[in-house]
Design a protein around this motif. Structure first.
Motif, PDB file in Angstrom:
ATOM      1  N   ALA A  33     -53.000 -21.548  46.348  1.00 39.06           N
ATOM      2  CA  ALA A  33     -51.587 -21.257  46.558  1.00 39.06           C
ATOM      3  C   ALA A  33     -51.411 -20.260  47.700  1.00 39.06           C
ATOM      4  O   ALA A  33     -50.498 -20.396  48.519  1.00 39.06           O
ATOM      5  CB  ALA A  33     -50.968 -20.717  45.273  1.00 39.06           C
ATOM      6  N   ASP A  34     -52.299 -19.283  47.779  1.00 34.26           N
ATOM      7  CA  ASP A  34     -52.220 -18.300  48.855  1.00 34.26           C
ATOM      8  C   ASP A  34     -52.439 -18.959  50.213  1.00 34.26           C
ATOM      9  O   ASP A  34     -51.713 -18.668  51.163  1.00 34.26           O
ATOM     10  CB  ASP A  34     -53.271 -17.196  48.657  1.00 34.26           C
ATOM     11  CG  ASP A  34     -52.941 -16.286  47.478  1.00 34.26           C
ATOM     12  OD1 ASP A  34     -51.794 -16.317  46.997  1.00 34.26           O
ATOM     13  OD2 ASP A  34     -53.852 -15.547  47.046  1.00 34.26           O
ATOM     14  N   THR A  35     -53.420 -19.824  50.297  1.00 31.15           N
ATOM     15  CA  THR A  35     -53.691 -20.454  51.587  1.00 31.15           C
ATOM     16  C   THR A  35     -52.574 -21.408  51.987  1.00 31.15           C
ATOM     17  O   THR A  35     -52.270 -21.528  53.168  1.00 31.15           O
ATOM     18  CB  THR A  35     -55.046 -21.190  51.584  1.00 31.15           C
ATOM     19  OG1 THR A  35     -55.061 -22.158  50.554  1.00 31.15           O
ATOM     20  CG2 THR A  35     -56.210 -20.222  51.449  1.00 31.15           C
ATOM     21  N   ASP A  37     -49.402 -20.962  51.338  1.00 32.36           N
ATOM     22  CA  ASP A  37     -48.342 -20.096  51.867  1.00 32.36           C
ATOM     23  C   ASP A  37     -48.685 -19.598  53.266  1.00 32.36           C
ATOM     24  O   ASP A  37     -47.820 -19.560  54.142  1.00 32.36           O
ATOM     25  CB  ASP A  37     -48.096 -18.904  50.939  1.00 32.36           C
ATOM     26  CG  ASP A  37     -47.432 -19.320  49.635  1.00 32.36           C
ATOM     27  OD1 ASP A  37     -46.826 -20.418  49.598  1.00 32.36           O
ATOM     28  OD2 ASP A  37     -47.519 -18.545  48.660  1.00 32.36           O
ATOM     29  N   ARG A  40     -48.279 -22.484  55.709  1.00 32.24           N
ATOM     30  CA  ARG A  40     -46.855 -22.814  55.843  1.00 32.24           C
ATOM     31  C   ARG A  40     -46.175 -21.820  56.793  1.00 32.24           C
ATOM     32  O   ARG A  40     -45.422 -22.220  57.684  1.00 32.24           O
ATOM     33  CB  ARG A  40     -46.180 -22.809  54.475  1.00 32.24           C
ATOM     34  CG  ARG A  40     -44.745 -23.292  54.523  1.00 32.24           C
ATOM     35  CD  ARG A  40     -44.107 -23.372  53.149  1.00 32.24           C
ATOM     36  NE  ARG A  40     -44.807 -24.366  52.347  1.00 32.24           N
ATOM     37  CZ  ARG A  40     -45.231 -24.160  51.091  1.00 32.24           C
ATOM     38  NH1 ARG A  40     -45.041 -23.013  50.503  1.00 32.24           N
ATOM     39  NH2 ARG A  40     -45.844 -25.121  50.443  1.00 32.24           N
ATOM     40  N   GLU A  41     -46.451 -20.542  56.615  1.00 34.53           N
ATOM     41  CA  GLU A  41     -45.862 -19.518  57.483  1.00 34.53           C
ATOM     42  C   GLU A  41     -46.387 -19.632  58.916  1.00 34.53           C
ATOM     43  O   GLU A  41     -45.630 -19.478  59.878  1.00 34.53           O
ATOM     44  CB  GLU A  41     -46.145 -18.128  56.916  1.00 34.53           C
ATOM     45  CG  GLU A  41     -45.377 -17.836  55.645  1.00 34.53           C
ATOM     46  CD  GLU A  41     -45.801 -16.538  54.972  1.00 34.53           C
ATOM     47  OE1 GLU A  41     -46.393 -15.668  55.651  1.00 34.53           O
ATOM     48  OE2 GLU A  41     -45.522 -16.391  53.770  1.00 34.53           O
ATOM     49  N   TYR A  61     -56.024 -18.228  57.702  1.00 34.95           N
ATOM     50  CA  TYR A  61     -56.322 -19.472  56.993  1.00 34.95           C
ATOM     51  C   TYR A  61     -57.762 -19.921  57.237  1.00 34.95           C
ATOM     52  O   TYR A  61     -58.427 -20.398  56.318  1.00 34.95           O
ATOM     53  CB  TYR A  61     -55.345 -20.571  57.424  1.00 34.95           C
ATOM     54  CG  TYR A  61     -55.602 -21.877  56.735  1.00 34.95           C
ATOM     55  CD1 TYR A  61     -55.099 -22.113  55.458  1.00 34.95           C
ATOM     56  CD2 TYR A  61     -56.372 -22.865  57.330  1.00 34.95           C
ATOM     57  CE1 TYR A  61     -55.353 -23.310  54.809  1.00 34.95           C
ATOM     58  CE2 TYR A  61     -56.628 -24.061  56.685  1.00 34.95           C
ATOM     59  CZ  TYR A  61     -56.120 -24.275  55.427  1.00 34.95           C
ATOM     60  OH  TYR A  61     -56.378 -25.454  54.768  1.00 34.95           O
TER      61      TYR A  61
END
Length: 175
Positions: A33-35, A37, A40-41, A61
């Protein structure tokens, strides 16, 4: 980008840890989930032309997935746009090691070689680029390659600017 996360491989590698901790293997993984996000940013920054933010996001990333050709390419473009040509060259080369047919990486690696004042190295790279959705770029590359091969090329700065203008005309046809 979220689709590229290989959950089966990750579950296999961390399966023993989850069994020891008595965790449910079907639950989402926090690191994934962190990666998602982060990417995506970084992609949003890339689309908006915020090159420093994009670069930083892609570098973050890459700490979790070094083998993503798309991220390597976008990091390379971000570095190129920031004028960091040597670092951009490395990322385009890494992208091409991961995906030998990544056409836009050939385009930008050639452009980077021109910016590094080694335009003769751009010719074989640009010959490998083919994109029917980017006709202005194809025309400009054909012209520049022809001029370089005939020994009457413009100075590298002018060549790079001409190709960059053609890229700008194409908009989203170039990744």
């Amino acid at each position: 980008m979220a689709d590229k996360i290989n959950k089966a491989r990750r579950n296999f590698l961390f399966g023993a840890v989850r069994r020891f901790r008595k965790e449910d293997p079907d639950q989402p993984i926090a690191a994934t989930a962190d990666t998602v996000d982060v990417i995506r940013e970084a992609n949003a920054a890339y689309v908006d032309g915020r090159w420093e933010e994009a670069r930083d996001g892609y570098k973050e990333y890459i700490q979790s997935d070094k083998n993503d050709a798309d991220v390597r390419y976008r990091l390379g473009v971000s570095l190129y746009r920031l004028g960091m040509y040597r670092q951009a060259k490395l990322e385009f080369e890494r992208c091409l090691r991961l995906d030998r047919e990544y056409r836009d990486a050939f385009l930008y690696l050639g452009l980077t070689m021109v910016r590094l004042e080694r335009p003769e190295k751009a010719v074989p790279l640009w010959k490998r680029y083919f994109n029917t959705n980017a006709i202005p770029v194809q025309r400009e590359l054909n012209l520049q390659v022809g001029l370089m091969e005939s020994g009457v090329a413009d100075p590298p700065e002018e060549v790079a600017e001409s190709v960059e203008q053609a890229i700008a005309q194409c908009g989203t046809a170039i990744g």
